[in-house]
Scaffold this motif. Structure first.
Motif, short mmCIF file in Angstrom:
data_model
loop_
_atom_site.label_atom_id
_atom_site.label_comp_id
_atom_site.label_asym_id
_atom_site.label_seq_id
_atom_site.Cartn_x
_atom_site.Cartn_y
_atom_site.Cartn_z
N VAL A 1 42.31 32.68 38.05
CA VAL A 1 41.34 32.70 36.96
C VAL A 1 39.95 32.61 37.56
O VAL A 1 39.70 31.78 38.45
CB VAL A 1 41.58 31.52 35.99
CG1 VAL A 1 40.44 31.42 34.97
CG2 VAL A 1 42.91 31.68 35.28
N THR A 2 39.06 33.49 37.10
CA THR A 2 37.69 33.54 37.61
C THR A 2 36.72 33.11 36.53
O THR A 2 36.62 33.78 35.49
CB THR A 2 37.33 34.97 38.07
OG1 THR A 2 38.24 35.39 39.07
CG2 THR A 2 35.92 35.01 38.63
N PRO A 3 35.98 32.02 36.71
CA PRO A 3 34.96 31.66 35.72
C PRO A 3 33.83 32.68 35.73
O PRO A 3 33.38 33.12 36.79
CB PRO A 3 34.49 30.28 36.18
CG PRO A 3 34.80 30.23 37.64
CD PRO A 3 36.03 31.06 37.83
N VAL B 1 29.00 24.51 36.99
CA VAL B 1 30.03 23.55 37.40
C VAL B 1 31.00 23.28 36.24
O VAL B 1 32.22 23.25 36.42
CB VAL B 1 29.38 22.23 37.87
CG1 VAL B 1 30.44 21.14 38.06
CG2 VAL B 1 28.62 22.46 39.18
N ASP B 2 30.45 23.12 35.03
CA ASP B 2 31.29 22.88 33.86
C ASP B 2 32.23 24.05 33.61
O ASP B 2 33.41 23.86 33.24
CB ASP B 2 30.43 22.64 32.63
CG ASP B 2 29.69 21.30 32.68
OD1 ASP B 2 30.08 20.44 33.49
OD2 ASP B 2 28.70 21.14 31.93
N LEU B 3 31.74 25.29 33.80
CA LEU B 3 32.60 26.46 33.65
C LEU B 3 33.72 26.45 34.68
O LEU B 3 34.84 26.88 34.40
CB LEU B 3 31.77 27.74 33.78
CG LEU B 3 31.11 28.26 32.50
CD1 LEU B 3 30.21 29.44 32.80
CD2 LEU B 3 32.16 28.65 31.47
N PHE C 1 36.10 31.93 42.68
CA PHE C 1 34.67 32.00 42.39
C PHE C 1 34.11 33.30 42.94
O PHE C 1 34.33 33.65 44.11
CB PHE C 1 33.92 30.83 43.03
CG PHE C 1 34.21 29.50 42.41
CD1 PHE C 1 33.91 29.25 41.09
CD2 PHE C 1 34.81 28.49 43.16
CE1 PHE C 1 34.19 28.02 40.52
CE2 PHE C 1 35.09 27.26 42.60
CZ PHE C 1 34.77 27.02 41.27
N TRP C 2 33.40 34.03 42.09
CA TRP C 2 32.58 35.15 42.57
C TRP C 2 31.15 34.85 42.15
O TRP C 2 30.72 35.25 41.07
CB TRP C 2 33.04 36.49 42.01
CG TRP C 2 32.27 37.62 42.65
CD1 TRP C 2 32.31 37.99 43.96
CD2 TRP C 2 31.29 38.46 42.03
NE1 TRP C 2 31.42 39.02 44.20
CE2 TRP C 2 30.79 39.32 43.03
CE3 TRP C 2 30.80 38.56 40.74
CZ2 TRP C 2 29.81 40.29 42.77
CZ3 TRP C 2 29.82 39.52 40.48
CH2 TRP C 2 29.35 40.37 41.48
N PRO C 3 30.40 34.14 43.01
CA PRO C 3 29.03 33.77 42.66
C PRO C 3 28.07 34.95 42.90
O PRO C 3 27.18 34.90 43.76
CB PRO C 3 28.73 32.59 43.60
CG PRO C 3 30.04 32.25 44.27
CD PRO C 3 30.83 33.52 44.26
N GLY C 4 28.25 36.00 42.10
CA GLY C 4 27.53 37.24 42.34
C GLY C 4 26.04 37.19 42.10
O GLY C 4 25.31 38.09 42.51
N GLN C 5 25.56 36.15 41.41
CA GLN C 5 24.12 36.02 41.17
C GLN C 5 23.48 34.96 42.07
O GLN C 5 22.27 34.72 41.97
CB GLN C 5 23.86 35.66 39.70
CG GLN C 5 24.42 36.65 38.69
CD GLN C 5 23.69 37.98 38.70
OE1 GLN C 5 22.77 38.22 39.49
NE2 GLN C 5 24.10 38.89 37.82
#
Length: 275
Positions: free
Chosen positions: A68-70, A94-96, A114-118
């Motif tokens: 699952v990816t937030p 963090v909550d997400l 996690f894909w922290p694309g931004q």
């Protein structure tokens, strides 16, 4: 799951196909006859769609939730998720992450990705690199420490949508993971992203694996063809390559590699793969 979706880009903002809902995408994934599981984004695009409904759809079609990816890369996080200059948005990311863990558990997913694309920057002098790096590491570490029984993976990418991403290469990502000081965060190796970063994916595989940090490997693309048939064809190609690779005489290859004989290695692989 996005492979079965509408597929948008900056040239075709109306999409290359019709809108596809989450439950319809699950049904399409099942119709390929080639998939055992899917990767899901959370929250789902449909605000009234409950996790238990998605779980029921997966069971109905004999599919599992791989991860699952937030969704920490949309418009709200255009200036960053874990690295956003606004502390309240960093907290929301963090909550997400926490909510994604709850969804993953209900769906039976093996890990949260996690894909922290931004999380990155676009211009010189725009950010303080050390501060951005600290916030990025602290944000993911915060989630991981709260759920020590859940595995987390970071999918890195050199750039896009930002001009430069924090989690840009395998080496930079592994350094960041090591700085977290937790044992439940690792690397998601996206084959295309690795090539994009001018890496050798096979070398990255060994780099992550020998550190116990390899969570998952992804081979994917943005299809314009019929997605069901495209996935079916792609999986058939990969299975053929896998079957051919199983024929490689590993002892013979190891002996060749020990003497760094490039041409002998090519001849051996050509004989096996192209035979």
């Amino acid at each position: 799951m996005w492979v079965f979706g509408q597929i948008l880009d900056r040239y075709a903002t109306e999409g290359y196909g019709p809108p596809v809902g989450t439950l319809e995408a699950i049904e399409m994934a099942a119709r390929t006859g080639a998939l055992a599981g899917v990767v899901l984004n959370y929250p789902f695009p449909e605000p009234d769609l409950a996790v238990h409904e998605v779980a029921a759809a997966l069971r109905k079609h004999n599919l599992s939730a791989v991860s699952v990816t937030p969704v920490i890369y949309g418009r709200e996080f255009r200036s960053g998720s874990f690295t956003n200059p606004d502390p309240s948005l960093r907290r929301k990311a963090v909550d997400l992450g926490h909510e994604a863990v709850a969804a993953a558990r209900e769906l039976g997913a093996g890990h949260v990705k996690f894909w922290p694309g931004q999380d990155g920057y676009d211009y010189p002098f725009q950010v303080d690199y050390a501060t951005v790096r600290r916030h990025g590491i602290e944000g993911i570490r915060d989630v991981a420490r709260n759920f020590p029984d859940m595995t987390f993976g970071i999918e890195y990418k050199l750039k896009e949508p930002r001009a430069r991403l924090l989690w840009s290469t395998a080496a930079a990502s592994l350094l960041g993971i090591a700085a977290m000081g937790v044992d439940n965060v690792g690397l998601v190796l996206d084959f295309g992203h690795s090539l994009f970063a001018k890496e050798n994916p096979a070398e990255v595989f060994t780099l992550a694996h020998e550190r116990g940090c390899l969570v998952d490997i992804e081979l994917d693309d943005n299809y314009r063809e019929d997605p069901v048939d495209a996935v079916r064809t792609s999986v058939a190609t990969l299975r053929l390559l896998e079957e051919r690779c199983e024929r490689i005489p590993l002892d013979e290859l190891a002996a060749i590699q020990e003497r760094h004989d490039a041409l002998a290695a090519q001849r051996l692989i050509q004989k096996v793969i192209l035979a």
